[in-house]
Every structure is written in C-alpha cells, then in structure tokens.
Scaffold this motif. Structure first.
Motif, PDB file in Angstrom:
ATOM      1  N   ALA A 221      -9.311 -11.279 -10.872  1.00 29.75           N
ATOM      2  CA  ALA A 221      -9.782 -12.656 -10.672  1.00 29.75           C
ATOM      3  C   ALA A 221     -11.069 -12.704  -9.853  1.00 29.75           C
ATOM      4  CB  ALA A 221      -8.693 -13.480  -9.981  1.00 29.75           C
ATOM      5  N   ASN A 222     -11.654 -11.547  -9.538  1.00 29.73           N
ATOM      6  CA  ASN A 222     -12.943 -11.483  -8.839  1.00 29.73           C
ATOM      7  C   ASN A 222     -12.960 -12.352  -7.576  1.00 29.73           C
ATOM      8  OD1 ASN A 222     -14.511  -9.708 -10.667  1.00 29.73           O
ATOM      9  ND2 ASN A 222     -14.156 -11.352 -12.139  1.00 29.73           N
ATOM     10  N   ILE A 223     -11.933 -12.214  -6.756  1.00 35.37           N
ATOM     11  CA  ILE A 223     -11.807 -13.045  -5.565  1.00 35.37           C
ATOM     12  C   ILE A 223     -12.970 -12.821  -4.606  1.00 35.37           C
ATOM     13  CG2 ILE A 223     -10.370 -13.576  -3.552  1.00 35.37           C
ATOM     14  CD1 ILE A 223      -9.226 -14.552  -6.237  1.00 35.37           C
ATOM     15  N   GLY A 224     -13.409 -11.573  -4.463  1.00 36.21           N
ATOM     16  CA  GLY A 224     -14.521 -11.297  -3.573  1.00 36.21           C
ATOM     17  C   GLY A 224     -15.776 -12.049  -3.970  1.00 36.21           C
ATOM     18  N   SER A 225     -16.101 -12.013  -5.249  1.00 33.21           N
ATOM     19  CA  SER A 225     -17.293 -12.716  -5.740  1.00 33.21           C
ATOM     20  C   SER A 225     -17.126 -14.226  -5.648  1.00 33.21           C
ATOM     21  CB  SER A 225     -17.561 -12.315  -7.191  1.00 33.21           C
ATOM     22  OG  SER A 225     -17.807 -10.926  -7.293  1.00 33.21           O
ATOM     23  N   VAL A 226     -15.936 -14.708  -5.922  1.00 34.97           N
ATOM     24  CA  VAL A 226     -15.674 -16.149  -5.820  1.00 34.97           C
ATOM     25  C   VAL A 226     -15.904 -16.636  -4.385  1.00 34.97           C
ATOM     26  CG1 VAL A 226     -13.857 -17.909  -5.910  1.00 34.97           C
ATOM     27  CG2 VAL A 226     -14.100 -16.271  -7.785  1.00 34.97           C
ATOM     28  N   GLY A 246     -12.449  -5.063  -2.760  1.00 31.42           N
ATOM     29  CA  GLY A 246     -11.822  -3.753  -2.883  1.00 31.42           C
ATOM     30  C   GLY A 246     -10.493  -3.848  -3.603  1.00 31.42           C
ATOM     31  N   SER A 247      -9.726  -4.874  -3.274  1.00 33.47           N
ATOM     32  CA  SER A 247      -8.443  -5.086  -3.946  1.00 33.47           C
ATOM     33  C   SER A 247      -8.633  -5.520  -5.394  1.00 33.47           C
ATOM     34  CB  SER A 247      -7.623  -6.135  -3.192  1.00 33.47           C
ATOM     35  OG  SER A 247      -6.374  -6.335  -3.802  1.00 33.47           O
ATOM     36  N   ASP A 248      -9.625  -6.393  -5.645  1.00 27.02           N
ATOM     37  CA  ASP A 248      -9.940  -6.765  -7.033  1.00 27.02           C
ATOM     38  C   ASP A 248     -10.069  -5.514  -7.894  1.00 27.02           C
ATOM     39  OD1 ASP A 248     -10.159  -9.596  -6.737  1.00 27.02           O
ATOM     40  OD2 ASP A 248     -12.225  -9.412  -6.014  1.00 27.02           O
ATOM     41  N   ALA A 249     -10.871  -4.567  -7.394  1.00 24.88           N
ATOM     42  CA  ALA A 249     -11.137  -3.349  -8.159  1.00 24.88           C
ATOM     43  C   ALA A 249      -9.890  -2.476  -8.275  1.00 24.88           C
ATOM     44  CB  ALA A 249     -12.281  -2.573  -7.502  1.00 24.88           C
ATOM     45  N   ARG A 250      -9.224  -2.272  -7.161  1.00 20.68           N
ATOM     46  CA  ARG A 250      -8.113  -1.318  -7.125  1.00 20.68           C
ATOM     47  C   ARG A 250      -6.916  -1.788  -7.938  1.00 20.68           C
ATOM     48  NH1 ARG A 250      -3.862  -0.911  -3.700  1.00 20.68           N
ATOM     49  NH2 ARG A 250      -2.921   1.154  -3.479  1.00 20.68           N
ATOM     50  N   MET A 251      -6.631  -3.083  -7.910  1.00 16.49           N
ATOM     51  CA  MET A 251      -5.487  -3.600  -8.651  1.00 16.49           C
ATOM     52  C   MET A 251      -5.752  -3.669 -10.153  1.00 16.49           C
ATOM     53  SD  MET A 251      -2.963  -4.391  -6.520  1.00 16.49           S
ATOM     54  CE  MET A 251      -3.372  -2.733  -5.994  1.00 16.49           C
ATOM     55  N   ASN A 266      -4.252  -1.470  -0.330  1.00 15.17           N
ATOM     56  CA  ASN A 266      -4.648  -2.833   0.039  1.00 15.17           C
ATOM     57  C   ASN A 266      -4.648  -3.008   1.553  1.00 15.17           C
ATOM     58  OD1 ASN A 266      -5.197  -3.860  -2.484  1.00 15.17           O
ATOM     59  ND2 ASN A 266      -3.161  -4.714  -2.807  1.00 15.17           N
ATOM     60  N   GLN A 267      -3.639  -2.461   2.212  1.00 13.57           N
ATOM     61  CA  GLN A 267      -3.589  -2.568   3.675  1.00 13.57           C
ATOM     62  C   GLN A 267      -4.677  -1.716   4.317  1.00 13.57           C
ATOM     63  OE1 GLN A 267       0.632  -2.208   5.051  1.00 13.57           O
ATOM     64  NE2 GLN A 267       1.091  -2.779   2.944  1.00 13.57           N
ATOM     65  N   GLY A 268      -4.955  -0.545   3.732  1.00 13.48           N
ATOM     66  CA  GLY A 268      -6.022   0.289   4.250  1.00 13.48           C
ATOM     67  C   GLY A 268      -7.375  -0.386   4.169  1.00 13.48           C
ATOM     68  N   MET A 269      -7.620  -1.093   3.081  1.00 15.83           N
ATOM     69  CA  MET A 269      -8.887  -1.812   2.934  1.00 15.83           C
ATOM     70  C   MET A 269      -8.942  -3.049   3.826  1.00 15.83           C
ATOM     71  SD  MET A 269      -9.730  -1.455  -1.133  1.00 15.83           S
ATOM     72  CE  MET A 269      -8.150  -2.091  -1.689  1.00 15.83           C
ATOM     73  N   THR A 270      -7.820  -3.738   3.955  1.00 15.19           N
ATOM     74  CA  THR A 270      -7.791  -4.975   4.736  1.00 15.19           C
ATOM     75  C   THR A 270      -8.047  -4.721   6.215  1.00 15.19           C
ATOM     76  OG1 THR A 270      -6.216  -5.930   3.156  1.00 15.19           O
ATOM     77  CG2 THR A 270      -6.396  -7.016   5.300  1.00 15.19           C
ATOM     78  N   CYS A 271      -7.503  -3.637   6.748  1.00  9.40           N
ATOM     79  CA  CYS A 271      -7.680  -3.405   8.187  1.00  9.40           C
ATOM     80  C   CYS A 271      -8.976  -2.664   8.497  1.00  9.40           C
ATOM     81  CB  CYS A 271      -6.474  -2.675   8.780  1.00  9.40           C
ATOM     82  SG  CYS A 271      -6.280  -0.963   8.298  1.00  9.40           S
ATOM     83  N   SER A 360      -3.561 -11.018  -7.728  1.00 10.90           N
ATOM     84  CA  SER A 360      -3.526 -12.031  -6.670  1.00 10.90           C
ATOM     85  C   SER A 360      -3.444 -11.434  -5.272  1.00 10.90           C
ATOM     86  CB  SER A 360      -2.357 -12.999  -6.889  1.00 10.90           C
ATOM     87  OG  SER A 360      -1.116 -12.335  -6.763  1.00 10.90           O
ATOM     88  N   CYS A 361      -3.189 -10.115  -5.154  1.00  9.65           N
ATOM     89  CA  CYS A 361      -3.200  -9.483  -3.830  1.00  9.65           C
ATOM     90  C   CYS A 361      -4.533  -9.716  -3.129  1.00  9.65           C
ATOM     91  CB  CYS A 361      -2.943  -7.980  -3.952  1.00  9.65           C
ATOM     92  SG  CYS A 361      -1.273  -7.545  -4.487  1.00  9.65           S
ATOM     93  N   ALA A 362      -5.628  -9.723  -3.890  1.00  9.10           N
ATOM     94  CA  ALA A 362      -6.956  -9.905  -3.295  1.00  9.10           C
ATOM     95  C   ALA A 362      -7.066 -11.245  -2.581  1.00  9.10           C
ATOM     96  CB  ALA A 362      -8.034  -9.777  -4.372  1.00  9.10           C
ATOM     97  N   ALA A 363      -6.491 -12.289  -3.148  1.00  4.73           N
ATOM     98  CA  ALA A 363      -6.545 -13.613  -2.530  1.00  4.73           C
ATOM     99  C   ALA A 363      -5.687 -13.657  -1.264  1.00  4.73           C
ATOM    100  CB  ALA A 363      -6.097 -14.674  -3.520  1.00  4.73           C
ATOM    101  N   LYS A 364      -4.557 -12.981  -1.283  1.00  6.28           N
ATOM    102  CA  LYS A 364      -3.711 -12.920  -0.092  1.00  6.28           C
ATOM    103  C   LYS A 364      -4.425 -12.162   1.024  1.00  6.28           C
ATOM    104  CE  LYS A 364       0.584 -13.182  -2.759  1.00  6.28           C
ATOM    105  NZ  LYS A 364       1.917 -12.617  -3.020  1.00  6.28           N
ATOM    106  N   ILE A 365      -5.137 -11.108   0.654  1.00  7.69           N
ATOM    107  CA  ILE A 365      -5.923 -10.360   1.634  1.00  7.69           C
ATOM    108  C   ILE A 365      -6.955 -11.274   2.296  1.00  7.69           C
ATOM    109  CG2 ILE A 365      -7.759  -8.614   1.773  1.00  7.69           C
ATOM    110  CD1 ILE A 365      -6.026  -6.936  -0.188  1.00  7.69           C
ATOM    111  N   ALA A 366      -7.660 -12.056   1.490  1.00  9.70           N
ATOM    112  CA  ALA A 366      -8.667 -12.961   2.041  1.00  9.70           C
ATOM    113  C   ALA A 366      -8.043 -13.927   3.044  1.00  9.70           C
ATOM    114  CB  ALA A 366      -9.357 -13.727   0.915  1.00  9.70           C
ATOM    115  N   ALA A 367      -6.865 -14.451   2.718  1.00  7.15           N
ATOM    116  CA  ALA A 367      -6.179 -15.375   3.630  1.00  7.15           C
ATOM    117  C   ALA A 367      -5.772 -14.678   4.923  1.00  7.15           C
ATOM    118  CB  ALA A 367      -4.958 -15.979   2.937  1.00  7.15           C
TER     119      ALA A 367
END
Length: 427
Positions: A221-226, A246-251, A266-271, A360-367
């Motif tokens: 869903a390209n959350i990073g770009s959105v 990062g999650s957009d790509a990995r998932m 996802n957790q490694g990228m988020t932190c 949708s993990c990418a959107a949860k990461i953003a939140a």
C-alpha cells in the motif's frame, strides 16, 4: 557499567543474538529453514510434505509474500522455497540466493507434490514441524519457541538431535530477565562502541537500504510514500515514512535483507530507522547514533521479553516506543525523559492487534513511531500519563511488565479468535 559486570557482557551478547540478518518475513523464513534442513536430512527431493504449525505461525505466514519466489505467498510456498532452493546453513537467509530455474521448479513442485498443512496446538505459541517423505523414507524437523531453534531432527525413526522444550522458555539464549531500564541506561552511556559496532553498523546499513528501496518502488500500500505525500517532507514524517517504507518493501516481496529485533524485521526497522533519520537531520555524529540505537534496540527487546516472540499484541508498538526513547536520547534526554517517553507511548497505542504479517503492518508501524515521538514531546512539555491511567503504573519497568501480561496472557484468546477469523478450522 564496567566491562566486568555480568550485565555488560549479557547486553552485548543479547544484541548479537537479536540483531541478525533475515531475508523476508521471519516466520515464513523459519518455515523455509525447517524445510531446507529436512530435505538435507532426507537426502532426496520429497514426494510428499506435511507441515504442522501453531496458530501464530499460520497467522504470520498466510498473507505475506515470500521473497525470491516470484511473489508466491503462504505456508506451502515458504516450505517449498526452502526445499527447492534453501541452504540450511544460512538460517534466516536460507533463501537469499535463488536462481530463475529454482523459482520455476518451486511452481512445478507446488503443482505436482502434495503439501498438507495442519494446525496444531501443543501449548507452544511458536512451533513448526516439517516432515518430508520420499517413498518409504522420511525426515522430520521441529522448531520451537524462536526462529532458528531446531529441537528435533528425526530420520526413519532414528532421532538425530533432540532438545528438551521447557514450555515457552528460550533455551540457549542469554537471560533476558537481566534487562531493566536503569541498567540499559547505564550500559548505553558507558558501553565501548567497538563492542557494538558490528551489529549496530550492520543494522544501519541494511535497514536504511530497504527503506530507501521501499520509497523508490511500488510495494503493498506504499504507506511510506503516502505519508510523505500527505504530510510533506519534514523530520517527523520522514521518521515515520522510512520505517513504514521498509515494511512496505519487506512485506511485499523485496529481496533485500533486514536486521531484525526480537525475531522480527518489522520491529528491527521500527526501532532503528526513525532514530537514524533523526540523527542524520541533527548531525548527531556516529557515537551518539550508535548509543541511541543501542538504547532503542535494548528497550524494544526488554518490552518483548514479557510478551514473547508471537502474540496478538502488535510488536511494532514496543518498537515504536523504543524508537521514541532513542530519539529522546539524541535530543539530550535524561533517564527520566527516556522512561516517560516509553510509558507515554505505550499508553497511547498499546492494544493494536497483530493479525499476521502483511501490507498493513507498515501503517501500524507509522502509528507506533508517531506515538513514540508524541510520547517524548509530551514529556518535554511537562505532560505525561500517570499510574492508574489504564495499564500505566508507577515506573517504566512496572508498566512494561503490565504490557507483557496483557500481550502474553490477556490477549491469548484474542490471538485464537484472530487465527479463527483468518484461517478458520481448516488450514
């Protein structure tokens, strides 16, 4: 903290154990690893495959694309990737090198060879058993409790390796109960950077590369770009967008590796990625960045220790709070700033459910990252959540224990309902 202290050596080792490279979502990769090992033990290509998996494994493998498979997804695809192209000695990079011929062979195998999946419940959240048959011969590999923990290898009735599985304890890993916020803070401010340079440097390089690819490409869903398009190119948005990208790509099938945390890319990228973005913007320098990332990684691991590797509790919440702590450190935060940042962030977004690995993990990461940044900025402005505000209690470690209880015990039934919704009784 002195180098001779027990916790100093333990914290360095915990980082080495947790911050390891993985290509693709770690649950399907663990499945590919088990399947590759079983094929190695069998000594032949199987003509039948049986996969027994706990509900949380099924949940986390069902919807995510397996890298290096031409966008195949699901449990059979992950196992077959390991069977056809896996190199078991590479563990979580088991399918990092795959040829076009092997990708074609995966598709053919899935069309011609029966691969059966069964949902098992042996009281262990993380369990994979792969049994491969060739005529009258068979080989079985069992993984339990964490991604590379092979506890059984069996061939034709002969047990080649067996380790005792004591509930959901993580045998063979450094004792995570040694982690606490005050000791983490002491370690971060005194650690010899050379003792963490390799693991932290690799995290910076790998996770930055996949975040940049996520922003360049078209993934999920390209959350990073959105986020960048919606909120503009400012520091706070870039911090969220990099982690989400990062999650957009990995998932969604990107073949670049990531450095994981607590068993999760996802957790490694988020932190890590929000902290890296803040450090670059602030021109913080290498040493301060390495210390900030040491802090964020250990805080994330500390939170996940009580929850476990897999849960209905979204791990990005822990990692987002940890990123907030790392950012607070970069901004000159004190120990009180760090601990209140974590507590505030957990008060904001605890309760986000994990319904498997997917776009949708990418959107949860953003939140979650947004909550970490907000948590710090609240405390800077004299605002905080207090003991008695929901699950918040006095002290960061005590609040983290409450979150662990919520994620591990309180959401156990939630996890089963999520699995039932996603896959039903039949796998």
């Amino acid at each position: 903290m002195k180098k001779t202290d027990e916790k100093y050596g333990a914290y360095v080792q915990i980082l080495k154990e947790e911050l390891v490279p993985a290509m693709g979502c770690t649950e399907p990769i663990a499945l590919a690893y088990a399947a590759a090992k079983a094929r190695e033990v069998l000594g032949a290509m199987p003509d039948k495959v049986m996969i027994d998996a706990s509900g949380s494994i099924i949940k986390n493998v069902k919807s995510v694309i397996v890298p290096n498979t031409n966008h195949l997804k699901g449990i059979p695809a992950a196992a077959v990737a390991g069977i056809i192209a896996g190199k078991a000695e590479k563990e979580l990079e088991v399918i990092a090198s795959v040829s076009e011929a092997e990708i074609a062979a995966m598709k053919k195998f899935l069309e011609e060879v029966p691969v059966q999946v069964r949902h098992i419940d042996n009281g262990i959240t993380f369990e994979i058993i792969v049994t491969e048959y060739n005529g009258e011969d068979y080989a079985k590999v069992r993984i339990a409790n964490y991604h590379t923990n092979i506890v059984l290898i069996e061939k034709n009735g002969e047990v080649l390796l067996e380790k005792e599985v004591q509930g959901e304890s993580e045998e063979g890993l450094t004792d995570r109960s040694l982690l606490d916020m005050e000791s983490i803070w002491d370690f971060v401010n005194t650690v010899d950077i050379e003792d963490v340079r390799e693991v932290i440097g690799r995290q910076i390089a790998y996770n930055t590369a996949i975040a940049e690819e996520g922003l360049r490409g078209n993934y999920g869903a390209n959350i990073g770009s959105v986020l960048l398009d919606m909120e503009g190119d400012n520091l706070r948005t870039r911090a969220k967008a990099k982690a989400a990208a990062g999650s957009d790509a990995r998932m969604n099938g990107c073949e670049l590796p990531v450095i994981i945390n607590s068993g999760s890319g996802n957790q490694g990228m988020t932190c890590s990625l929000p902290v890296i973005e803040y450090a670059e913007d602030m021109e913080a320098g290498e040493e301060k960045l390495y210390r900030a990332l040491t802090l964020s990684n250990l805080v994330a691991i500390h939170q996940k220790t009580g929850i476990g590797r897999l849960s209905a509790y979204c791990g990005a919440v822990c990692a987002g709070a940890a990123a907030g702590a790392g950012i607070a450190y970069l901004c000159g935060g004190t120990y009180e700033d760090i601990t209140h940042t974590v507590v505030n962030a957990l008060a904001i977004v605890s309760g986000i459910v994990c319904d498997g690995a997917k776009a949708s993990c990418a959107a949860k990461i953003a939140a979650a990252v947004d909550a970490g940044i907000l948590g710090f900025n609240m405390y800077k402005r004299g605002q905080q959540f207090y003991a008695g505000d929901g699950i918040v209690t006095k002290g960061a470690d005590a609040t983290i224990r409450n979150v662990g209880r919520l994620g591990k015990e309180g959401m156990r039934e939630t996890n089963e309902e999520i699995i039932e919704i996603m896959v039903g009784e039949d796998c």
